[in-house]
Design a protein around this motif. Sequence first.
Motif, PDB file in Angstrom:
ATOM      1  N   LEU A  91       0.804  -1.218   0.000  1.00 18.75           N
ATOM      2  CA  LEU A  91       0.000   0.000   0.000  1.00 18.75           C
ATOM      3  C   LEU A  91       0.840   1.273   0.000  1.00 18.75           C
ATOM      4  O   LEU A  91       0.322   2.370   0.193  1.00 18.75           O
ATOM      5  N   GLY A  92       2.145   1.124  -0.232  1.00 16.31           N
ATOM      6  CA  GLY A  92       3.014   2.265  -0.500  1.00 16.31           C
ATOM      7  C   GLY A  92       2.997   3.333   0.581  1.00 16.31           C
ATOM      8  O   GLY A  92       3.179   3.052   1.771  1.00 16.31           O
ATOM      9  N   ARG A  93       2.738   4.577   0.173  1.00 18.38           N
ATOM     10  CA  ARG A  93       2.807   5.708   1.103  1.00 18.38           C
ATOM     11  C   ARG A  93       1.643   5.745   2.087  1.00 18.38           C
ATOM     12  O   ARG A  93       1.659   6.542   3.037  1.00 18.38           O
ATOM     13  N   MET A  94       0.661   4.879   1.896  1.00 24.23           N
ATOM     14  CA  MET A  94      -0.427   4.798   2.874  1.00 24.23           C
ATOM     15  C   MET A  94      -0.025   3.968   4.088  1.00 24.23           C
ATOM     16  O   MET A  94      -0.669   4.023   5.133  1.00 24.23           O
ATOM     17  N   GLU A  95       1.049   3.184   3.958  1.00 29.14           N
ATOM     18  CA  GLU A  95       1.500   2.313   5.036  1.00 29.14           C
ATOM     19  C   GLU A  95       1.783   3.105   6.305  1.00 29.14           C
ATOM     20  O   GLU A  95       2.502   4.103   6.296  1.00 29.14           O
ATOM     21  N   GLY A  96       1.200   2.661   7.409  1.00 33.57           N
ATOM     22  CA  GLY A  96       1.456   3.278   8.703  1.00 33.57           C
ATOM     23  C   GLY A  96       0.536   4.429   9.051  1.00 33.57           C
ATOM     24  O   GLY A  96       0.513   4.868  10.205  1.00 33.57           O
ATOM     25  N   LEU A  97      -0.238   4.927   8.095  1.00 36.88           N
ATOM     26  CA  LEU A  97      -1.185   5.997   8.393  1.00 36.88           C
ATOM     27  C   LEU A  97      -2.354   5.451   9.201  1.00 36.88           C
ATOM     28  O   LEU A  97      -2.730   4.296   9.065  1.00 36.88           O
ATOM     29  N   PRO A 107      -8.281  10.226  -0.289  1.00 36.41           N
ATOM     30  CA  PRO A 107      -9.714   9.895  -0.215  1.00 36.41           C
ATOM     31  C   PRO A 107     -10.200   8.965  -1.321  1.00 36.41           C
ATOM     32  O   PRO A 107     -11.237   8.316  -1.157  1.00 36.41           O
ATOM     33  N   ASP A 108      -9.475   8.892  -2.430  1.00 40.22           N
ATOM     34  CA  ASP A 108      -9.903   8.034  -3.544  1.00 40.22           C
ATOM     35  C   ASP A 108      -9.261   6.648  -3.513  1.00 40.22           C
ATOM     36  O   ASP A 108      -9.500   5.834  -4.406  1.00 40.22           O
ATOM     37  N   MET A 109      -8.451   6.377  -2.497  1.00 37.47           N
ATOM     38  CA  MET A 109      -7.716   5.113  -2.428  1.00 37.47           C
ATOM     39  C   MET A 109      -8.495   4.096  -1.584  1.00 37.47           C
ATOM     40  O   MET A 109      -8.060   3.691  -0.509  1.00 37.47           O
ATOM     41  N   GLY A 110      -9.673   3.698  -2.042  1.00 38.98           N
ATOM     42  CA  GLY A 110     -10.488   2.746  -1.294  1.00 38.98           C
ATOM     43  C   GLY A 110     -10.025   1.316  -1.493  1.00 38.98           C
ATOM     44  O   GLY A 110      -9.792   0.886  -2.628  1.00 38.98           O
ATOM     45  N   THR A 111      -9.871   0.576  -0.402  1.00 39.47           N
ATOM     46  CA  THR A 111      -9.466  -0.829  -0.492  1.00 39.47           C
ATOM     47  C   THR A 111     -10.652  -1.777  -0.432  1.00 39.47           C
ATOM     48  O   THR A 111     -10.470  -2.991  -0.433  1.00 39.47           O
ATOM     49  N   ASP A 112     -11.864  -1.245  -0.406  1.00 36.24           N
ATOM     50  CA  ASP A 112     -13.039  -2.121  -0.392  1.00 36.24           C
ATOM     51  C   ASP A 112     -13.823  -1.970  -1.689  1.00 36.24           C
ATOM     52  O   ASP A 112     -13.620  -2.759  -2.611  1.00 36.24           O
ATOM     53  N   ARG A 113     -14.685  -0.973  -1.801  1.00 32.11           N
ATOM     54  CA  ARG A 113     -15.546  -0.830  -2.987  1.00 32.11           C
ATOM     55  C   ARG A 113     -14.799  -0.401  -4.243  1.00 32.11           C
ATOM     56  O   ARG A 113     -15.335  -0.490  -5.344  1.00 32.11           O
ATOM     57  N   ARG A 114     -13.554   0.055  -4.099  1.00 30.45           N
ATOM     58  CA  ARG A 114     -12.776   0.532  -5.256  1.00 30.45           C
ATOM     59  C   ARG A 114     -11.506  -0.277  -5.455  1.00 30.45           C
ATOM     60  O   ARG A 114     -10.576   0.158  -6.136  1.00 30.45           O
ATOM     61  N   ILE A 117      -9.830  -0.936  -9.026  1.00 28.37           N
ATOM     62  CA  ILE A 117      -9.143   0.148  -9.731  1.00 28.37           C
ATOM     63  C   ILE A 117      -8.080   0.804  -8.858  1.00 28.37           C
ATOM     64  O   ILE A 117      -7.508   1.823  -9.238  1.00 28.37           O
ATOM     65  N   LEU A 118      -7.803   0.209  -7.710  1.00 26.73           N
ATOM     66  CA  LEU A 118      -6.863   0.812  -6.770  1.00 26.73           C
ATOM     67  C   LEU A 118      -5.428   0.727  -7.280  1.00 26.73           C
ATOM     68  O   LEU A 118      -4.960  -0.337  -7.685  1.00 26.73           O
ATOM     69  N   CYS A 119      -4.732   1.861  -7.248  1.00 30.39           N
ATOM     70  CA  CYS A 119      -3.287   1.922  -7.452  1.00 30.39           C
ATOM     71  C   CYS A 119      -2.729   2.702  -6.272  1.00 30.39           C
ATOM     72  O   CYS A 119      -2.851   3.935  -6.212  1.00 30.39           O
ATOM     73  N   ALA A 120      -2.148   1.997  -5.320  1.00 31.32           N
ATOM     74  CA  ALA A 120      -1.647   2.633  -4.115  1.00 31.32           C
ATOM     75  C   ALA A 120      -0.479   3.551  -4.442  1.00 31.32           C
ATOM     76  O   ALA A 120       0.417   3.167  -5.197  1.00 31.32           O
ATOM     77  N   PRO A 121      -0.453   4.761  -3.901  1.00 32.84           N
ATOM     78  CA  PRO A 121       0.653   5.688  -4.188  1.00 32.84           C
ATOM     79  C   PRO A 121       1.980   5.122  -3.698  1.00 32.84           C
ATOM     80  O   PRO A 121       2.156   4.841  -2.514  1.00 32.84           O
ATOM     81  N   GLY A 122       2.902   4.909  -4.622  1.00 28.42           N
ATOM     82  CA  GLY A 122       4.192   4.337  -4.274  1.00 28.42           C
ATOM     83  C   GLY A 122       4.145   2.851  -3.987  1.00 28.42           C
ATOM     84  O   GLY A 122       5.140   2.272  -3.533  1.00 28.42           O
ATOM     85  N   GLY A 123       3.019   2.209  -4.270  1.00 29.75           N
ATOM     86  CA  GLY A 123       2.864   0.788  -3.989  1.00 29.75           C
ATOM     87  C   GLY A 123       2.360   0.019  -5.202  1.00 29.75           C
ATOM     88  O   GLY A 123       2.716   0.335  -6.342  1.00 29.75           O
ATOM     89  N   GLU A 124       1.507  -0.951  -4.957  1.00 24.52           N
ATOM     90  CA  GLU A 124       0.995  -1.809  -6.026  1.00 24.52           C
ATOM     91  C   GLU A 124      -0.396  -1.384  -6.483  1.00 24.52           C
ATOM     92  O   GLU A 124      -1.135  -0.720  -5.756  1.00 24.52           O
ATOM     93  N   CYS A 125      -0.756  -1.841  -7.675  1.00 20.02           N
ATOM     94  CA  CYS A 125      -2.111  -1.741  -8.189  1.00 20.02           C
ATOM     95  C   CYS A 125      -2.786  -3.105  -8.052  1.00 20.02           C
ATOM     96  O   CYS A 125      -2.117  -4.129  -7.886  1.00 20.02           O
TER      97      CYS A 125
END
Length: 238
Positions: A91-97, A107-114, A117-125
Amino acid sequence: MRLFLIRHAESYSNTQGRVMSSTDLDLTEKGRAQAVCTGKALFSWMHGRPFSAVFCSTLLRTRRTAEGILAAWEGTSPPVCALDCLREMDLGRMEGLTWEERAERYPDMGTDRRLSILCAPGGECCEDVERRCAAFSERLSVLPADSCALAVSHGITLRVLVNLLLGQPRTDVDFLNWPENAAVTELEWLPGKRARLFSLFDDRHLRAAGLSSPDYAEWGLFSEKDYLTLLPPEVFSR
């Protein structure tokens, strides 16, 4: 091939109130009890049939879960094979938040309903995770057709893997709720064929033992559509 897919038991990554994917933390005391409980349940459901192969991700929480499960077989199981392809989505830069910080900054980085199409910033899609799951299915394809395999992985990766093995469109993963810690999915799978589903994220053994997450309905159940209704009858019959 009979395939059992298990989400790792409760780890300290689940108790921090933070986004955790690649952070490598051990199981909690409750998590260790969940793993043992799952092993006893599987041993009973399988009538003691041994596993032909056991896989986990390269993160500690999945190995500890696999070891706790296999304790029910009293040392007669094959060695646990750790695979990078079963790791959690990076999950890239979201890690640890904190979850609040994640919602504010991304706000657009949903790991459930989205998720599809998720591409984590600095992480995986999601596509990256799907490719890893396809690589795992290739690993399974070399096992004999009458094998019984166990794989312990992570919430996002298991959602993607289950959807892939069932031959569903990637977008259907958005309707697949989070698996409870130590929940069991049972499939019948053969190379080149769509899997047949017997159970999906089954946590009845945990509920019976008082080991389920009391707030699971809050964090685990989000989909307004029943994923099982998306499957053709030959894949899952109620």
